[in-house]
Design an enzyme around this catalytic site. Structure first.
Site, PDB file in Angstrom:
ATOM      1  N   THR A   1     -49.039 -29.421  34.171  1.00  0.00           N
ATOM      2  CA  THR A   1     -48.542 -28.812  35.404  1.00  0.00           C
ATOM      3  C   THR A   1     -47.904 -29.894  36.271  1.00  0.00           C
ATOM      4  O   THR A   1     -47.618 -30.991  35.796  1.00  0.00           O
ATOM      5  CB  THR A   1     -49.675 -28.041  36.121  1.00  0.00           C
ATOM      6  OG1 THR A   1     -49.125 -27.316  37.220  1.00  0.00           O
ATOM      7  CG2 THR A   1     -50.766 -28.958  36.644  1.00  0.00           C
ATOM      8  N   ASN A   2     -47.654 -29.588  37.528  1.00  0.00           N
ATOM      9  CA  ASN A   2     -47.031 -30.552  38.437  1.00  0.00           C
ATOM     10  C   ASN A   2     -47.706 -30.443  39.801  1.00  0.00           C
ATOM     11  O   ASN A   2     -48.623 -29.656  39.993  1.00  0.00           O
ATOM     12  CB  ASN A   2     -45.516 -30.298  38.520  1.00  0.00           C
ATOM     13  CG  ASN A   2     -45.227 -28.876  38.922  1.00  0.00           C
ATOM     14  OD1 ASN A   2     -45.546 -28.463  40.028  1.00  0.00           O
ATOM     15  ND2 ASN A   2     -44.629 -28.103  38.008  1.00  0.00           N
ATOM     16  N   ARG A   3     -47.215 -31.220  40.763  1.00  0.00           N
ATOM     17  CA  ARG A   3     -47.913 -31.334  42.045  1.00  0.00           C
ATOM     18  C   ARG A   3     -47.537 -30.247  43.054  1.00  0.00           C
ATOM     19  O   ARG A   3     -47.964 -30.301  44.200  1.00  0.00           O
ATOM     20  CB  ARG A   3     -47.618 -32.690  42.678  1.00  0.00           C
ATOM     21  CG  ARG A   3     -48.169 -33.862  41.931  1.00  0.00           C
ATOM     22  CD  ARG A   3     -47.810 -35.136  42.681  1.00  0.00           C
ATOM     23  NE  ARG A   3     -48.076 -36.320  41.906  1.00  0.00           N
ATOM     24  CZ  ARG A   3     -49.282 -36.878  41.800  1.00  0.00           C
ATOM     25  NH1 ARG A   3     -50.307 -36.345  42.426  1.00  0.00           N
ATOM     26  NH2 ARG A   3     -49.453 -37.955  41.082  1.00  0.00           N
ATOM     27  N   SER A   4     -46.732 -29.291  42.674  1.00  0.00           N
ATOM     28  CA  SER A   4     -46.312 -28.270  43.640  1.00  0.00           C
ATOM     29  C   SER A   4     -47.517 -27.483  44.164  1.00  0.00           C
ATOM     30  O   SER A   4     -48.349 -27.019  43.390  1.00  0.00           O
ATOM     31  CB  SER A   4     -45.332 -27.301  42.972  1.00  0.00           C
ATOM     32  OG  SER A   4     -45.097 -26.216  43.825  1.00  0.00           O
TER      33      SER A   4
END
Ligand code: C5P
Length: 418
Positions: free
Chosen positions: A213-216
């Site tokens: 995933t990512n930091r959003s």
């Protein structure tokens, strides 16, 4: 949204009165002028001083009804109100409202507000204990109120003051604030328009436990959904973020992976006037999802990746083929060559606007409340915005969308620097 709006808050006798003080405070912080009326039973739980302290205005009781000029006070309060919200509303007050009983300042004012032309929006948040909500008498009263266009909010389920569990809790103040916003927004400039917003970072499963995933955080997307709702739009929020409360009034579609998000966007697209892709869609996913948790013993796993669908590119294709004619707004989060990259995406994905987001600055980008963005438009215009909250960025983006829908082109008044 609530600046200079007059909210009439009716408070009746329930232990949830202490939360009504929080609601009054939240309304005030959002810019509203809050007039409060307490019933006699409410005074057993809380004092007018509490409300005066958080609203900076007088709070009224039945003493005012019987005092000087009391006979017109209720009319004045009802005439001035942009919204009347009764929270908490007891079973007794629900019954009085349903039957037009007007025996205290609040019910007299409610009668006057409900008869106004055009009628004042009336919201009611019941708080009751034991079986009082389930009682057929209460249910019949509630049906009567709904039939008259009054909005019933809750009650919510959970722990009750008696120690019982069940339906009867007043809905939380943050949610009630959302309902007030919704009631005020319905005639806004986006009334009748459908806006689809994506938000959050997609999660691409590697095994039953792990994801890529990512930091959003989803905050910018949620703020955009709220800004669209505040202008009267019907909003579908396609969210890959789990930790945020969705804005009241949005249709929430919860998704996990980029492929699920693609399905949800394509399903919502035909009806949409505007698509805002604020989600951080993972560009890659594990080529295979393992059925069982990968164990740390044995050889180190090598993760092969597969490319995810580019949702906006597929939307662009539909636009090119004339299958969809809406407005598309994209986001670009970059750590280098921000504007060049954003311009390339604007062109490649046939966007009407892209919001370029400098994630290298500590006060902008992922998981903070502020953003530092530049808006780039299809006609070549660029507008660099100062550091602002994500809610303010959302306001600016939605202002452009409104201009667009009204005039067919964006009417930004900001400086151009291209
Ligand atoms: O990831 P990228 O920087 O290309 O994202 C630019 C825009 O494209 C964003 O609005 C994002 O939501 C969208 N996007 C997409 N599908 C992807 C990747 C990004 O629609 N697979």
């Amino acid at each position: 949204m609530l600046t200079a709006k007059r909210i009439l808050l009716g408070v009746t006798g329930s232990i949830a009165c202490y939360k009504a003080a929080d609601l009054a405070s939240k309304l005030r912080q959002a810019g509203a002028d809050v007039d409060v009326i307490l019933t006699r039973a409410a005074l057993q739980f809380i004092t007018p001083l509490t409300f005066q302290s958080v609203t900076g205005r007088r709070a009224y009781t039945d003493d005012d009804l019987w005092g000087q000029a009391g006979h017109v006070l209720h009319v004045g309060l009802a005439e001035a109100a942009d919204v009347l919200i009764i929270a908490p509303a007891t079973a007794n007050t629900l019954a009085k409202l349903a039957h037009g009983v007007a025996d205290n300042l609040l019910t007299v004012a409610a009668l006057a507000a409900g008869g106004r032309q055009p009628p004042c929006p009336v919201l009611v948040a019941p708080a009751l204990d034991g079986g009082m909500w389930a009682n057929p008498a209460t249910q019949a009263n509630v049906e009567t109120l709904r039939g008259r266009g009054i909005t019933l909010i809750g009650p919510a389920e959970g722990h009750l003051a008696s120690g019982l569990r069940g339906l009867g809790r007043m809905v939380e103040p943050a949610q009630l604030l959302g309902h007030v916003r919704l009631a005020l927004s319905r005639t806004g400039p986006l009334a009748g328009k459908r806006v689809v917003v994506t938000a959050g970072g997609t999660q691409e499963p590697l095994d039953p436990v792990r994801v890529l995933t990512n930091r959003s955080s989803g905050r910018q997307g949620y703020a955009l959904a709220q800004a669209a709702l505040d202008r009267g739009a019907q909003v579908t929020l396609i969210s890959a973020a789990a930790a945020l409360a969705p804005p009241v009034g949005a249709r929430l579609v919860q998704v996990g992976t980029a492929q699920e998000m693609r399905e949800a966007v394509m399903a919502a697209l035909p009806e949409a006037d505007v698509l805002i892709m604020a989600a951080a869609v993972a560009d890659f996913r594990p080529a295979r999802t393992q059925e069982h948790k990968i164990k740390k013993t044995g050889s180190l796993p090598v993760i092969e990746l597969a490319r995810n669908p580019d949702i906006l590119a597929q939307v662009a294709q539909r636009k090119t083929r004339g299958q969809w004619k809406g407005i598309t707004v994209g986001f670009a989060a970059e750590s280098q060559n921000l504007l060049d990259n954003a311009q390339a995406k604007l062109n490649a994905k046939k966007l009407d606007m892209i919001v370029a987001n400098d994630i290298s600055a500590p006060d902008a980008g992922f998981a903070v409340d502020t953003n530092r963005v530049t808006l780039l438009f299809a006609d070549g215009r660029r507008e660099q915005l100062p550091l602002m909250s994500k809610a303010e960025v959302a306001e600016r983006v939605m202002e452009e969308v409104v201009d667009w829908l009204n005039t067919g082109s964006t009417g930004s008044t900001g400086s151009t620097d291209h």
